[in-house]
Design an enzyme around this catalytic site. Structure first.
Site, mmCIF file in Angstrom:
data_model
loop_
_atom_site.group_PDB
_atom_site.id
_atom_site.type_symbol
_atom_site.label_atom_id
_atom_site.label_comp_id
_atom_site.label_asym_id
_atom_site.label_seq_id
_atom_site.Cartn_x
_atom_site.Cartn_y
_atom_site.Cartn_z
ATOM 1 N N ASN A 8 0.809 -1.217 0.000
ATOM 2 C CA ASN A 8 0.000 0.000 0.000
ATOM 3 C C ASN A 8 0.848 1.276 0.000
ATOM 4 O O ASN A 8 0.327 2.366 0.178
ATOM 5 C CB ASN A 8 -0.969 0.002 1.180
ATOM 6 N N CYS A 9 2.141 1.145 -0.234
ATOM 7 C CA CYS A 9 3.045 2.297 -0.285
ATOM 8 C C CYS A 9 3.042 2.862 -1.708
ATOM 9 O O CYS A 9 3.401 2.161 -2.661
ATOM 10 C CB CYS A 9 4.453 1.864 0.132
ATOM 11 N N ASP A 10 2.657 4.113 -1.836
ATOM 12 C CA ASP A 10 2.596 4.752 -3.157
ATOM 13 C C ASP A 10 3.962 4.770 -3.849
ATOM 14 O O ASP A 10 4.060 4.539 -5.055
ATOM 15 C CB ASP A 10 2.070 6.182 -3.041
#
Length: 109
Positions: A8-10
């Site tokens: 979920n890390c951009d």
């Protein structure tokens, strides 16, 4: 090429997308779902140092007690994989930390 980070890390998603667009075959390793072994984390600590590898600006760090913050870096990373700055990119025997212009240039982006 392996990319270690969080799904979920951009920044991790952006790095993976750009690397694949440049023709790299990227194996993504979510460090929460597949925790890294101490040997791997030790290698990262040796390559980057505690000050660079542990993200002391993260929510995870801010939520740690003062006692927890004094634990050895390796122990902290084993217990809290999201403390690791990301992404860590492994290409052959070379490690890169983050998705800065320098890293992109080193990977011929």
């Amino acid at each position: 090429m392996k990319l270690y980070g969080l799904k979920n890390c951009d920044t991790c998603r952006k790095a993976k997308k750009m690397l694949e667009a440049k023709g790299h075959e990227v194996t993504f390793v979510d460090v929460r779902q597949s925790p890294l072994e101490e040997k791997q984390l030790s290698q990262f600590l040796k390559a980057f140092g505690e000050d660079k590898l542990i993200n002391k600006k993260s929510t995870t760090w801010r939520q740690l007690s003062e006692a927890d913050r004094t634990k050895p870096a390796l122990e902290l990373l084993v217990e809290n994989p999201s403390l690791m700055k990301r992404p860590v990119i492994e290409l052959k025997d070379t490690l890169h930390l983050g998705w800065t212009k320098d890293v992109q240039e080193a990977l011929s982006m």
